[in-house]
Design an enzyme around this catalytic site. Structure first.
Site: not given
Ligand code: MN
Length: 479
Positions: A46, A70, A74-75, A137, A256
């Protein structure tokens, strides 16, 4: 997706970052060791894809590293300080900003959540690259949404439409915005998506020859005059068509749907090309727009003209320079190519001076001390439907839907608002509290002997700036 594939593209435009990017990859890989995505792949796939999306935009080294890192705050068991030490404070700041932005939630009610939401929103103004990494992301997550439950799919798609599509629009990243919209629609209304996808496909097939013929003819005219050019066929995205049909338009009324995009080397040649196109294909007078002299509020620049193409079919033609096209597709991120080493500063400067949403955000932050009011105002003023109206000079002004001529007046200047007695909208005189609609031309009538703003105007305005200026005026008068 592999590290080699990422390095190959980085090598191409920024070889001196190879070492750093490799290091960030190894670091993230170790951090995410033993974690897997719902697809069953190792988690590192990812962040690697996110970095690849950023590399396609020719992002700078810090941004690429932030893309790879990134999700580690968090993880994983990793701190901001650790990233700052291992890489640099800039990368740490970006990763921290992205991590916080992931928690942005407009519907939370608790005091602490509201305070947090405010911090996140203000945080993104410190470095616009936070938004860019977050968009990359979200884009990869939306591209791989098939592995989630149906509930999660719909929830993510809605959040994408509410928060990330507006952000992509604000920084002018049309290509990302279009893809996010189409992916969201696909999960929110699969049947409608399929139906329009078929319509779009049929349109492209039916018009292929006409567009190719036009493309060839114009290319030849320009080559004969030695004007460097590149011409492409562009179809509106599926969500774009869905939206126009939903607004009550018939398919044949959408001028358009299909467009020819003509890119040339400089501005003078844009206008020359316009003349050449018009001398070959007859234009419709009221379908001409000059967004080169009057850029959109997100700095989109181009000439638009709708002409009678072969077999009298209407075709929109967009004429712009190569640089403008880069900005049109990638928004602020185009500066990575145009400005090279100085891109970050130019992005930040331009954001402050040219992009109207930024100004509104700062204004809201200054006026609303209460966090709940702040969050509500950001949501209704910046993340809801907007309208675009014209000044008499042709400048485009962005306002929230439901805004009145009073909002417009204060957006121009507080003196204009304070002396306003009425407005002229498309040559018709209206009262100050007239609700504006898309594309109207607005002129404010002022009178220095006017009574000034009334207290009841407070209920008639949508924008924070107008509210604040009216209150200031009333308070000064009393005091
Ligand atoms: Mn992510």
């Amino acid at each position: 997706m592999t590290l080699d594939k990422l390095l190959e593209i980085v090598e191409d435009y920024n070889p001196e970052e190879i070492e750093n990017v490799t290091k960030a990859y190894k670091f993230a890989e170790a951090m995410h060791e033993g974690q897997y995505r719902q697809s069953g792949e190792p988690y590192i796939i990812h962040p690697l894809n996110v970095a690849y999306i950023l590399a396609e935009m020719h992002a700078d080294g810090s941004t690429l590293c932030a893309g790879l890192l990134h999700d580690v705050l968090e993880d994983c068991d990793c701190t901001k300080e650790e990233i700052a030490k291992e890489f640099n404070p800039e990368v740490a700041n970006l990763v921290d900003g992205v991590t916080k932005l992931s928690k942005l939630n407009f519907s939370s009610k608790s005091d602490q959540n509201l305070a947090n939401t405010r911090k996140i929103i203000i945080g993104i103004t410190s470095d616009v690259r936070i938004i860019i990494v977050k968009l990359a992301d979200r884009l990869h997550n939306m591209r791989t949404l098939q592995y989630k439950t149906e509930f999660k799919q719909k929830e993510n798609a809605m959040e994408t439409m509410d928060i990330f599509v507006p952000l992509a629009y604000y920084i002018g990243a049309y290509r990302v915005k279009s893809e996010l919209e189409d992916l969201s629609l696909q999960y929110l209304y699969p049947d409608k998506y399929k139906r329009i996808e078929d319509i779009k496909y049929k349109l492209e097939v039916d018009n292929k020859e006409i567009l190719q013929e036009m493309l060839y003819t114009i290319n030849k005219i320009l080559n004969d005059r030695n004007i460097p050019n590149e011409i492409k066929v562009r179809t509106k995205n599926i969500y774009g068509i869905y939206k126009r049909l939903n607004e009550g338009n018939k398919l044949y009324e959408i001028h358009d749907l299909l467009a020819l995009k003509i890119m040339v080397d400089d501005i003078a040649n844009c206008y020359q090309t316009l003349g050449l196109v018009h001398s070959k294909y007859h234009p419709i007078n009221d379908k001409f727009k000059d967004y080169i002299c009057n850029p959109k509020t997100n700095m989109y620049r181009s000439l638009h003209t709708t002409v009678f193409g072969p077999e009298n079919r209407l075709v929109q033609t967009q004429i712009r320079t190569f640089d403008m096209d880069n900005v049109a597709s990638f928004g602020l991120t185009a500066y990575w190519d145009i400005e090279k080493g100085n891109a970050r500063n130019v992005m930040q400067e331009d954001l402050k001076s040219k992009y109207q949403f930024f100004d509104s955000l700062i204004e809201i932050n200054q006026v609303f001390a209460d966090n709940q009011e702040f969050v509500w105002q950001v949501k209704s003023e910046l993340f809801a439907d907007k309208i675009y109206v014209y000044t008499t000079k042709g400048d485009i002004i962005e306002l929230p839907k439901g805004a009145t001529a009073i909002d417009f007046a204060y957006k121009i200047h507080s003196d204009v608002g304070n002396t306003m007695v009425g407005a002229i909208v498309n040559d018709k005189q209206v009262k100050p509290d007239y609700i504006l609609h898309n594309k109207e031309r607005v002129r404010i009538i002022t009178d220095i002997m006017s009574y000034g703003p009334r207290e009841e105007w407070l209920d008639k305005v949508q924008t924070t700036k107008a509210k604040r200026k009216i209150k200031d005026f009333i308070n000064n008068k009393e005091g």
